[in-house]
Design an enzyme around this catalytic site. Structure first.
Site, PDB file in Angstrom:
ATOM      1  N   TRP A   1       0.870  -1.183  -0.101  1.00 42.76           N
ATOM      2  CA  TRP A   1      -0.230   0.144  -0.127  1.00 42.76           C
ATOM      3  C   TRP A   1       0.960   1.122  -0.028  1.00 42.76           C
ATOM      4  O   TRP A   1       0.722   2.243  -0.601  1.00 42.76           O
ATOM      5  CB  TRP A   1      -0.818   0.055   1.353  1.00 42.76           C
ATOM      6  CG  TRP A   1      -2.001   1.310   1.649  1.00 42.76           C
ATOM      7  CD1 TRP A   1      -3.122   1.408   0.834  1.00 42.76           C
ATOM      8  CD2 TRP A   1      -1.372   2.448   2.163  1.00 42.76           C
ATOM      9  NE1 TRP A   1      -3.577   2.780   1.110  1.00 42.76           N
ATOM     10  CE2 TRP A   1      -2.680   3.316   2.045  1.00 42.76           C
ATOM     11  CE3 TRP A   1      -0.632   2.757   2.816  1.00 42.76           C
ATOM     12  CZ2 TRP A   1      -2.774   4.446   2.761  1.00 42.76           C
ATOM     13  CZ3 TRP A   1      -0.710   4.135   3.610  1.00 42.76           C
ATOM     14  CH2 TRP A   1      -1.579   4.735   3.477  1.00 42.76           C
ATOM     15  N   HIS A   2       2.035   1.119   0.592  1.00 42.68           N
ATOM     16  CA  HIS A   2       2.985   2.233   0.740  1.00 42.68           C
ATOM     17  C   HIS A   2       3.550   2.642  -0.611  1.00 42.68           C
ATOM     18  O   HIS A   2       4.081   3.546  -0.930  1.00 42.68           O
ATOM     19  CB  HIS A   2       4.074   2.200   2.020  1.00 42.68           C
ATOM     20  CG  HIS A   2       3.313   2.421   3.103  1.00 42.68           C
ATOM     21  ND1 HIS A   2       2.703   1.219   3.918  1.00 42.68           N
ATOM     22  CD2 HIS A   2       3.316   3.612   3.991  1.00 42.68           C
ATOM     23  CE1 HIS A   2       2.247   1.720   4.977  1.00 42.68           C
ATOM     24  NE2 HIS A   2       2.562   3.213   5.234  1.00 42.68           N
ATOM     25  N   GLY A   3       3.834   1.413  -1.411  1.00 44.14           N
ATOM     26  CA  GLY A   3       4.450   1.662  -2.644  1.00 44.14           C
ATOM     27  C   GLY A   3       5.006   0.331  -3.096  1.00 44.14           C
ATOM     28  O   GLY A   3       5.197  -0.512  -2.473  1.00 44.14           O
TER      29      GLY A   3
END
Length: 310
Positions: A151-153
């Protein structure tokens, strides 16, 4: 279920709630500008030039990043919650003093609560939660942490950060101790006992190690950073302490006072919610103005909010 009913009903301005909101905004700005942005100076210096520093200095840089991301993220959450309160909206709390946690399960109940709750309700429970036996609990826990990393990257550093946290929490899952530390550490006491100090230290150390992957530009950067920390230079005096610059000296003092205030106010929604209420008016307002002066004094160099990229 929490937000929409508040928007639909008529709201009347409440002076006491607005004052409380302004105090939370003030504390959030202090966290962002004075704590996070100043810690970012040292964290950026060590992470961007890791080949030039000793292992002890890099370890200290990772600790500064831990305070940077906490001050930055919980700071803007405080600003958001305080601003909402001015308009009569009660937003759900997003941080609950996570660095005072005694295990990783407690840490994740106190860190980025909105995301953790969302993953629990919309991913963990639909996957079967903990109802299907130990294997399903382990599988689902790894899924939500790996998805949290993704989700963060789309970067291996975030995936490994999620994987590490899944590993960290495994003992709590396997031995069913993940609901052990539900109350605040040293509840209604001034000091923790030695066991709690040890637990907090271990949990914080594991968290800081995982943050290295979160902060690193790529996997190679993270591994080089860690390998230098693991070298013999880890046992040397950090160059940050030896230089004795005004920034590092003042920052160590400010961080100490910040941790002390957070500790004293740890049973409240935010650290200064009621901490100052019993103080004489002159001291209380002097404290608020001191925070404002600190914010203005350190506001020269702008640092982007870390979570803007997410």
């Amino acid at each position: 279920t929490h937000l929409l009913p508040q928007i639909q009903k008529k709201r009347v301005f409440n002076y006491a709630i607005a004052v409380d909101g302004l105090k939370q905004i003030l504390w959030g700005l202090f966290k962002k500008v004075v704590i996070a942005d100043q810690c970012a100076e040292i964290a950026n210096m060590t992470f961007n030039n890791h080949g030039e520093y000793s292992g002890s200095t890099l370890a200290l840089g990772a600790v500064f990043f831990a305070f940077q991301i906490y001050g930055d993220f919980s700071g803007y959450s405080d600003i958001a919650l305080g601003t909402a309160r001015l308009f009569g909206i009660d937003l759900l709390r997003n941080f609950a003093y996570p660095y005072f946690s005694r295990d990783i399960a407690e840490f994740w109940r106190r860190w980025h609560i909105s995301l953790s709750t969302w993953f629990r309700d919309y991913l963990y429970i639909p996957l079967g939660g903990s109802k299907g036996g130990m294997w399903m609990k382990i599988r689902n826990t790894f899924i939500i942490f790996l998805v949290s990393g993704f989700w963060h990257g789309a970067n291996w550093t975030f995936i490994i950060w999620g994987f590490l946290n899944a590993l960290y929490i495994m003992p709590s899952i396997i031995f069913s101790t993940n609901r052990t530390n539900l109350d605040m550490v040293a509840q209604d006491k001034y000091f923790p006992n030695l066991k709690e100090v040890f637990q907090i230290g271990i949990t914080f150390s594991l968290t800081v190690f995982a943050w290295i992957f979160f902060r690193a530009e790529n996997l190679t950067h993270a591994l080089e950073y860690i390998s230098e920390i693991a070298s013999s230079s880890f046992f040397s005096m950090p160059s940050l302490l030896m230089k004795h610059t005004l920034l590092t000296k003042s920052l160590f003092l400010i961080l100490f006072l910040f941790i002390l205030i957070e500790w004293l106010g740890r049973q409240q929604q935010y650290a200064i919610a009621v901490l100052t209420n019993k103080w004489p008016k002159a001291i209380r307002y002097s404290f608020y103005y001191l925070i404002i002066i600190g914010i203005l004094w350190f506001s020269g160099k702008e640092q982007q909010f870390i979570y803007f990229q997410f």
